[in-house]
Scaffold this active site. Structure first.
Site, PDB file in Angstrom:
ATOM      1  N   GLU A  50     -76.852 -65.614  -2.485  1.00 13.47           N
ATOM      2  CA  GLU A  50     -77.146 -64.185  -2.522  1.00 13.47           C
ATOM      3  C   GLU A  50     -76.027 -63.368  -3.167  1.00 13.47           C
ATOM      4  OE1 GLU A  50     -80.137 -62.655  -0.964  1.00 13.47           O
ATOM      5  OE2 GLU A  50     -80.816 -64.715  -1.213  1.00 13.47           O
ATOM      6  N   HIS A 102     -77.594 -59.791   5.158  1.00 15.85           N
ATOM      7  CA  HIS A 102     -76.416 -60.162   4.375  1.00 15.85           C
ATOM      8  C   HIS A 102     -75.169 -59.797   5.165  1.00 15.85           C
ATOM      9  CE1 HIS A 102     -78.902 -59.655   0.454  1.00 15.85           C
ATOM     10  NE2 HIS A 102     -78.781 -60.932   0.736  1.00 15.85           N
ATOM     11  N   CYS A 129     -74.439 -52.121  -1.482  1.00 14.30           N
ATOM     12  CA  CYS A 129     -75.459 -52.908  -2.183  1.00 14.30           C
ATOM     13  C   CYS A 129     -75.531 -52.536  -3.655  1.00 14.30           C
ATOM     14  CB  CYS A 129     -76.833 -52.688  -1.542  1.00 14.30           C
ATOM     15  SG  CYS A 129     -77.103 -53.532   0.016  1.00 14.30           S
TER      16      CYS A 129
END
Length: 448
Positions: free
Chosen positions: A174, A250, A371
């Site tokens: 990720e 995450h 993000c």
């Protein structure tokens, strides 16, 4: 030689929508099917970039992807002209059309993992595009991500690019959302911190029971090998599976670090004391002084952290050694989180100031300030070798703002995704964008 941490923020794409595609991401699922405002989303992101630039931080921009992804739909059996592919997908498999329209590449913390030249064996900055294979709508991003990064960091003397890891569950990767680097100075050797949710091959590691653990230990280890990192410059830690099941998909939803500082929630990790000791020991060996700020669950619950995105903030180092925290408005709206932040900044500790930004369009889809940015540590020579077209300046901000105003819709619903005209609008906009950012041909419609 001076070194910098450059934040490359993702430019929100013209198809920004609330498809509810990300199982395990509470915000994404809870706002599913609502109408979005792509124009507002892009302008909110640009406003953050401009503000950081004006505060004296090095700031860049990373282009969005071509959407709808007609080629992805063709691989799934839809045929005909581009318009016919979209119309047929809308009629026969609307969820696939929604996935092919996702603007999730805006969250460029998932674009890649980056290791600076001070850490790597060959003295170059290394990039590995994330395969993001846990979610179909994100797994189709990495080919274009690789081309865009290659156009931004094209000088092979300074930059090395690696293809995404094998797109199988055992190597779920990720990107930088599960990777942090600690160092005394950005141009000096540091310690790279990889956080994983599960192991693919070792059942000694517990796994979450409700939501998927997207990052594997094996993927993190593979990236470290590809980048030529020294064993003494790497620390691996497991995310607490219980917080994954509470919506912490995450690590950057429960912890953030920069320089010598880790800001984290009490429940973020397993074996926390052992992990902190290893970080402190390894950073000390390269001259650093590791420090941590733990947010107790008694002050901020995991639910508070997920709903406010307290930890999906940007922790920025100022020249005087103090730290600045960039948070979304949702932190200010959460009484417990805001009370904690006021106490934190007034205590005279490491984090001295908090700045609040309106990123509602991104937040409603499950992405906060952290993000939206990919961090790249560069020395002066390497920064000079970056494509200058992607470095934020006042003129570039003006050009991008005008570009958004010209090309973006101010309302987008699921039914709008079935409009073939949307594809033409996006391609026209992206073709112009590649000229503004001096990227060359990076999109499939420009290449094929």
């Amino acid at each position: 030689m001076k070194s910098y941490e450059v934040n490359f923020d993702g430019l929100v794409g013209p198809t920004h929508n609330y498809g509810g595609l990300s199982y395990g991401n509470v915000a994404s699922q809870s706002n599913s099917q609502q109408s979005s405002n792509p124009k507002e989303a892009a302008l909110q992101g640009l406003a953050k970039m401009k503000a950081l630039m004006e505060m004296g931080f090095q700031q860049g921009v990373l282009a969005p992807q071509e959407r709808p992804d007609v080629a992805a739909l063709r691989r799934l059996g839809f045929s005909g002209t581009d318009a016919q592919v979209i119309e047929r997908a809308a009629k026969e498999a609307m969820p696939l059309l929604v996935a092919s329209c996702s603007a999730s590449s805006m969250w460029v913390a998932n674009a890649a993992t980056v290791s600076p030249s001070a850490d790597t064996a060959d003295g170059r900055v290394h990039f590995t595009a994330a395969n993001l294979n846990c979610k179909y709508h994100r797994s189709i991003e990495h080919p274009t991500t690789s081309r865009v990064l290659g156009a931004m960091f094209a000088n092979q003397q300074h930059f090395a690019h690696h293809a995404a890891l094998p797109a199988v569950a055992q190597f779920g990767d990720e990107g930088a959302a599960n990777h942090t680097r600690f160092c005394r100075e950005y141009g000096e050797a540091g310690v790279e911190f990889f956080v994983f949710g599960r192991s693919a091959f070792d059942n000694r590691f517990p796994a979450p029971q409700k939501y998927p653990a997207r990052q594997t230990l094996e993927a993190s280890q593979a990236v470290a090998r590809l980048h030529g990192l020294r064993d003494e410059g790497v620390v691996y830690a497991q995310q607490n599976p219980n917080v994954i099941d509470q919506g912490v998909f995450h690590n950057d939803v429960i912890a953030v670090g920069n320089g010598e500082v880790l800001f984290y929630h009490e429940d973020a990790f397993l074996e926390t004391d052992q992990m902190l000791a290893e970080l402190q020991s390894k950073l000390a060996k390269v001259g650093g002084n590791f420090q941590s700020v733990c947010v107790p669950r008694s002050a901020v619950t995991v639910d508070d952290a997920v709903r406010s995105y307290l930890f999906n903030s940007q922790l920025l180092s100022r020249p005087d050694g103090s730290m600045l925290l960039i948070v979304p408005q949702e932190c200010q709206a959460n009484e417990r989180v805001w009370t904690y932040l006021q106490e934190l900044t007034s205590s005279g500790g490491l984090i001295r100031e908090v700045k609040v930004f309106d990123l509602k369009q991104s937040m409603q889809n499950g992405g906060g300030p952290a993000c939206l940015r990919l961090r790249v540590a560069l020395n002066e020579t390497e920064l000079a070798a970056v494509n200058p077209g992607v470095i934020m300046t006042p003129p570039l901000y003006g050009s991008l703002t005008a570009w958004v105003e010209k090309h973006y819709r101010d309302r987008l619903s699921e039914t709008d995704l079935a409009d073939p005209q949307l594809l033409l609008e996006c391609r026209t906009a992206l073709d112009e964008l590649t000229q503004i950012l001096k990227l060359g041909a990076v999109y499939p419609f420009q290449i094929n």
